[in-house]
Design a protein around this motif. Structure first.
Motif, PDB file in Angstrom:
ATOM      1  N   PRO A   1       0.915  -1.309   0.120  1.00 28.48           N
ATOM      2  CA  PRO A   1      -0.010  -0.005  -0.031  1.00 28.48           C
ATOM      3  C   PRO A   1       0.820   1.185  -0.048  1.00 28.48           C
ATOM      4  CG  PRO A   1       0.098  -0.993   2.220  1.00 28.48           C
ATOM      5  CD  PRO A   1       0.801  -1.697   1.437  1.00 28.48           C
ATOM      6  N   LEU A   2       0.324   2.344  -0.388  1.00 27.40           N
ATOM      7  CA  LEU A   2       0.867   3.694  -0.399  1.00 27.40           C
ATOM      8  C   LEU A   2       1.627   3.761   0.905  1.00 27.40           C
ATOM      9  CD1 LEU A   2       1.649   6.358  -1.858  1.00 27.40           C
ATOM     10  CD2 LEU A   2      -0.544   7.182  -0.670  1.00 27.40           C
ATOM     11  N   ALA A   3       1.043   3.597   2.089  1.00 21.37           N
ATOM     12  CA  ALA A   3       1.863   3.914   3.288  1.00 21.37           C
ATOM     13  C   ALA A   3       0.868   3.233   4.484  1.00 21.37           C
ATOM     14  CB  ALA A   3       1.841   5.300   3.778  1.00 21.37           C
ATOM     15  N   ARG A   4       1.186   3.309   5.601  1.00 19.74           N
ATOM     16  CA  ARG A   4       0.632   2.769   6.751  1.00 19.74           C
ATOM     17  C   ARG A   4      -0.919   3.412   7.021  1.00 19.74           C
ATOM     18  NH1 ARG A   4       5.060   2.715  11.376  1.00 19.74           N
ATOM     19  NH2 ARG A   4       4.965   4.856  10.687  1.00 19.74           N
ATOM     20  N   ASN A   5      -0.837   4.569   6.690  1.00 16.61           N
ATOM     21  CA  ASN A   5      -2.180   5.368   6.922  1.00 16.61           C
ATOM     22  C   ASN A   5      -2.180   6.668   6.065  1.00 16.61           C
ATOM     23  OD1 ASN A   5      -0.439   7.776   8.237  1.00 16.61           O
ATOM     24  ND2 ASN A   5      -0.144   6.041   9.799  1.00 16.61           N
ATOM     25  N   PRO A   6      -3.553   7.199   5.993  1.00 13.67           N
ATOM     26  CA  PRO A   6      -3.798   8.384   4.989  1.00 13.67           C
ATOM     27  C   PRO A   6      -2.587   9.494   5.478  1.00 13.67           C
ATOM     28  CG  PRO A   6      -5.821   7.391   5.549  1.00 13.67           C
ATOM     29  CD  PRO A   6      -4.756   6.774   6.566  1.00 13.67           C
ATOM     30  N   ALA A   7      -2.513   9.598   6.702  1.00 11.93           N
ATOM     31  CA  ALA A   7      -1.395  10.990   6.960  1.00 11.93           C
ATOM     32  C   ALA A   7      -0.285  10.742   6.315  1.00 11.93           C
ATOM     33  CB  ALA A   7      -1.328  11.022   8.415  1.00 11.93           C
ATOM     34  N   GLU A   8       0.455   9.569   6.335  1.00 12.24           N
ATOM     35  CA  GLU A   8       1.596   9.075   5.784  1.00 12.24           C
ATOM     36  C   GLU A   8       1.611   9.276   4.284  1.00 12.24           C
ATOM     37  OE1 GLU A   8       4.068   6.277   8.828  1.00 12.24           O
ATOM     38  OE2 GLU A   8       3.168   5.237   7.027  1.00 12.24           O
TER      39      GLU A   8
ATOM     40  N   ASN B   1      -8.734  -1.157  -4.853  1.00 10.12           N
ATOM     41  CA  ASN B   1      -8.150  -0.407  -6.145  1.00 10.12           C
ATOM     42  C   ASN B   1      -8.809  -0.974  -7.359  1.00 10.12           C
ATOM     43  OD1 ASN B   1      -5.938  -0.140  -8.525  1.00 10.12           O
ATOM     44  ND2 ASN B   1      -5.754   1.619  -7.192  1.00 10.12           N
ATOM     45  N   LEU B   2      -8.972  -2.287  -7.452  1.00  8.52           N
ATOM     46  CA  LEU B   2      -9.588  -2.859  -8.484  1.00  8.52           C
ATOM     47  C   LEU B   2     -10.988  -2.477  -8.706  1.00  8.52           C
ATOM     48  CD1 LEU B   2      -9.379  -4.960 -11.196  1.00  8.52           C
ATOM     49  CD2 LEU B   2     -10.257  -6.690  -9.479  1.00  8.52           C
ATOM     50  N   THR B   3     -11.633  -2.592  -7.698  1.00  6.20           N
ATOM     51  CA  THR B   3     -13.398  -2.312  -7.605  1.00  6.20           C
ATOM     52  C   THR B   3     -13.534  -0.884  -7.993  1.00  6.20           C
ATOM     53  OG1 THR B   3     -13.265  -2.407  -5.041  1.00  6.20           O
ATOM     54  CG2 THR B   3     -13.778  -4.202  -6.311  1.00  6.20           C
ATOM     55  N   ARG B   4     -12.580   0.176  -7.459  1.00  6.35           N
ATOM     56  CA  ARG B   4     -12.544   1.688  -7.374  1.00  6.35           C
ATOM     57  C   ARG B   4     -12.560   1.725  -9.027  1.00  6.35           C
ATOM     58  NH1 ARG B   4      -8.731   4.172  -6.117  1.00  6.35           N
ATOM     59  NH2 ARG B   4      -9.851   6.104  -6.668  1.00  6.35           N
ATOM     60  N   TRP B   5     -11.337   1.295  -9.839  1.00  2.00           N
ATOM     61  CA  TRP B   5     -11.177   1.374 -11.011  1.00  2.00           C
ATOM     62  C   TRP B   5     -12.654   0.940 -11.894  1.00  2.00           C
ATOM     63  CZ3 TRP B   5      -8.432  -2.630 -14.838  1.00  2.00           C
ATOM     64  CH2 TRP B   5      -8.002  -1.982 -15.957  1.00  2.00           C
ATOM     65  N   TYR B   6     -13.143  -0.163 -11.459  1.00  2.00           N
ATOM     66  CA  TYR B   6     -14.558  -0.616 -12.027  1.00  2.00           C
ATOM     67  C   TYR B   6     -15.589   0.338 -11.923  1.00  2.00           C
ATOM     68  CZ  TYR B   6     -12.603  -5.259 -13.564  1.00  2.00           C
ATOM     69  OH  TYR B   6     -11.786  -6.238 -13.974  1.00  2.00           O
ATOM     70  N   PHE B   7     -15.783   0.762 -10.568  1.00  6.95           N
ATOM     71  CA  PHE B   7     -17.020   1.147 -10.182  1.00  6.95           C
ATOM     72  C   PHE B   7     -16.918   2.599  -9.805  1.00  6.95           C
ATOM     73  CE2 PHE B   7     -17.377  -3.224  -8.584  1.00  6.95           C
ATOM     74  CZ  PHE B   7     -17.681  -3.749  -9.879  1.00  6.95           C
ATOM     75  N   GLY B   8     -15.976   3.187  -9.593  1.00 11.18           N
ATOM     76  CA  GLY B   8     -15.799   4.661  -9.157  1.00 11.18           C
ATOM     77  C   GLY B   8     -15.551   4.718  -7.878  1.00 11.18           C
TER      78      GLY B   8
ATOM     79  N   LYS C   1      -6.633   7.053  -2.271  1.00 11.16           N
ATOM     80  CA  LYS C   1      -8.149   7.017  -1.930  1.00 11.16           C
ATOM     81  C   LYS C   1      -8.468   5.424  -1.551  1.00 11.16           C
ATOM     82  CE  LYS C   1      -9.595  10.319  -5.295  1.00 11.16           C
ATOM     83  NZ  LYS C   1     -10.160  10.456  -6.939  1.00 11.16           N
ATOM     84  N   ASP C   2      -7.502   4.222  -2.164  1.00 12.97           N
ATOM     85  CA  ASP C   2      -7.416   3.182  -1.365  1.00 12.97           C
ATOM     86  C   ASP C   2      -7.224   3.162  -0.081  1.00 12.97           C
ATOM     87  OD1 ASP C   2      -7.920   2.523  -4.285  1.00 12.97           O
ATOM     88  OD2 ASP C   2      -5.746   2.058  -4.594  1.00 12.97           O
ATOM     89  N   LEU C   3      -6.173   3.728   0.383  1.00  7.16           N
ATOM     90  CA  LEU C   3      -6.012   3.733   1.734  1.00  7.16           C
ATOM     91  C   LEU C   3      -6.936   4.382   2.882  1.00  7.16           C
ATOM     92  CD1 LEU C   3      -3.360   2.955   3.479  1.00  7.16           C
ATOM     93  CD2 LEU C   3      -2.426   5.003   2.930  1.00  7.16           C
ATOM     94  N   ILE C   4      -7.556   5.580   2.276  1.00  6.91           N
ATOM     95  CA  ILE C   4      -8.549   6.014   2.938  1.00  6.91           C
ATOM     96  C   ILE C   4      -9.938   5.128   3.137  1.00  6.91           C
ATOM     97  CG2 ILE C   4     -10.437   7.750   2.991  1.00  6.91           C
ATOM     98  CD1 ILE C   4      -8.232   9.694   1.551  1.00  6.91           C
ATOM     99  N   VAL C   5     -10.097   4.203   1.915  1.00  5.65           N
ATOM    100  CA  VAL C   5     -11.272   3.308   2.115  1.00  5.65           C
ATOM    101  C   VAL C   5     -11.070   2.452   3.243  1.00  5.65           C
ATOM    102  CG1 VAL C   5     -12.451   1.679   0.725  1.00  5.65           C
ATOM    103  CG2 VAL C   5     -12.097   3.745  -0.341  1.00  5.65           C
ATOM    104  N   ILE C   6      -9.751   1.760   3.161  1.00  6.03           N
ATOM    105  CA  ILE C   6      -9.292   0.739   4.273  1.00  6.03           C
ATOM    106  C   ILE C   6      -9.488   1.270   5.494  1.00  6.03           C
ATOM    107  CG2 ILE C   6      -7.446  -0.522   4.664  1.00  6.03           C
ATOM    108  CD1 ILE C   6      -6.607  -0.680   1.806  1.00  6.03           C
ATOM    109  N   THR C   7      -8.948   2.386   5.887  1.00  4.77           N
ATOM    110  CA  THR C   7      -9.113   2.980   6.933  1.00  4.77           C
ATOM    111  C   THR C   7     -10.629   3.269   7.437  1.00  4.77           C
ATOM    112  OG1 THR C   7      -6.882   4.422   6.697  1.00  4.77           O
ATOM    113  CG2 THR C   7      -8.260   5.152   8.415  1.00  4.77           C
TER     114      THR C   7
END
Length: 328
Positions: free
Chosen positions: A97-104, A195-202, A313-319
């Protein structure tokens, strides 16, 4: 004619070695340096012909002829390494993932913008023909509106066994430490499927998760997410570290038709032989495609897909999934 991009590889764990081999086979790039704390890993790179070897990645980043770096370090090192790379003017391919959390993650994106470098995050499913073709079927309208979807990414995670399940691979200490990873299976495999489902569905409207602890770790080893998208699609995402038999795929149900794609793992023996021979196994071909895309984006001064913004955006969804979760 596009110039060859000089690459430095930082981190030579399992995926780092995959990236190294793939980069060495790219016609559009040269691997000029590698960095890893392991002398054994550096010896591996030397045997493949890489001459400049560093135990400190900061020394690699100071090399003036390095145009870009491929970073495959533990998650807790993503932010410091990527920010240092940006400060040195190096373009960055960063493993998810990009980082451990959205702040990073935001700190990384700020540095990338400040120093005007390109950032791409590694999501090989975006370069897997079956998933690409499924997206085209969505876009040509033959499936109608996608009402529901089921996405799955289940495998062994850190409990990967070699030799047809006989020999366990040692687990790096950091992998099961939530402070160092930001999470467990949901962060690890879930980032691929979000990431894959955001690519598909927005964009995601809301997400909830059920977290499971089969192995009694301090991180979840499986998770099931319910994701509502602004487009109207609802997806169930099933993620786990509990099976030696991998399952990666997605099933779409639309108002006109349904479609499914599952990625089949190559035989372990065949994969091992290809790796020994220095070839790219079929399963890892998308990893080569994403690196080729990254290098092309550098030459064309274009924004990669997936970008750093995508990965944030992926990281925010996971958080949000962690925050809206219950445990089993």
């Amino acid at each position: 004619m596009a110039k060859k991009i000089n690459l430095g590889i930082i981190g030579l764990g399992f995926i780092g070695k995959v990236h190294l081999r793939n980069c060495l086979s790219l016609k559009s790039a040269n691997v000029v340096a590698v960095a890893d704390v392991s002398k054994k890993a550096l010896k591996y790179a030397r045997e493949l012909g890489v001459k400049r070897l560093f135990t400190d990645y900061h020394e690699l980043l100071k090399q003036p002829d390095v145009d870009a770096v491929v970073i495959s370090l533990p998650t807790y090192l993503h932010a410091p390494c990527a920010i240092s790379a940006a400060e040195e003017g190096k373009h960055i391919f960063l493993e998810k993932p990009l980082a451990r959390n959205p702040a990073e993650g935001k700190d990384i994106l700020s540095a990338v913008k400040k120093y005007d470098v390109i950032l791409m995050v590694g999501y090989p499913l975006r370069f897997t023909p079956g998933f690409v073709n499924l997206k085209k079927r969505m876009e040509d309208g033959t499936l109608g509106d996608i009402q529901t979807a089921y996405a799955v990414n289940i495998g062994a995670g850190p409990f990967f066994h070699r030799a047809e399940g006989i020999i366990p691979r040692p687990i790096p200490e950091w992998w099961l430490n939530k402070e160092l990873t930001g999470g467990g299976a949901l962060m690890d495999l879930g980032s691929h499927m979000i990431n894959l489902t955001r690519w598909y569905f927005g964009e995601v409207l809301a997400v909830k998760a059920l977290l499971g602890y089969r192995f009694n770790l301090n991180v979840e080893d499986y998770a099931i997410c319910l994701v509502n998208f602004e487009s109207g699609t609802t997806a169930i995402i099933n993620i786990g570290w509990f099976s030696q038999k991998a399952a990666i795929g997605i099933e779409l149900h639309g108002t006109m038709d349904h479609a499914i794609f599952f990625q089949h793992s190559q035989n372990k023996v065949t994969t091992a032989i290809n790796l020994i021979l220095g070839k790219t196994p079929k399963f890892f071909a998308p990893y080569k495609e994403e690196l080729s895309h990254f290098v092309n984006c550098i030459n064309n001064n274009s924004i990669p897909s997936p970008s750093g913004d995508d990965a944030l955006k992926d990281l925010i969804v996971i958080t949000n999934a962690y925050e809206n979760s219950m445990s089993k």
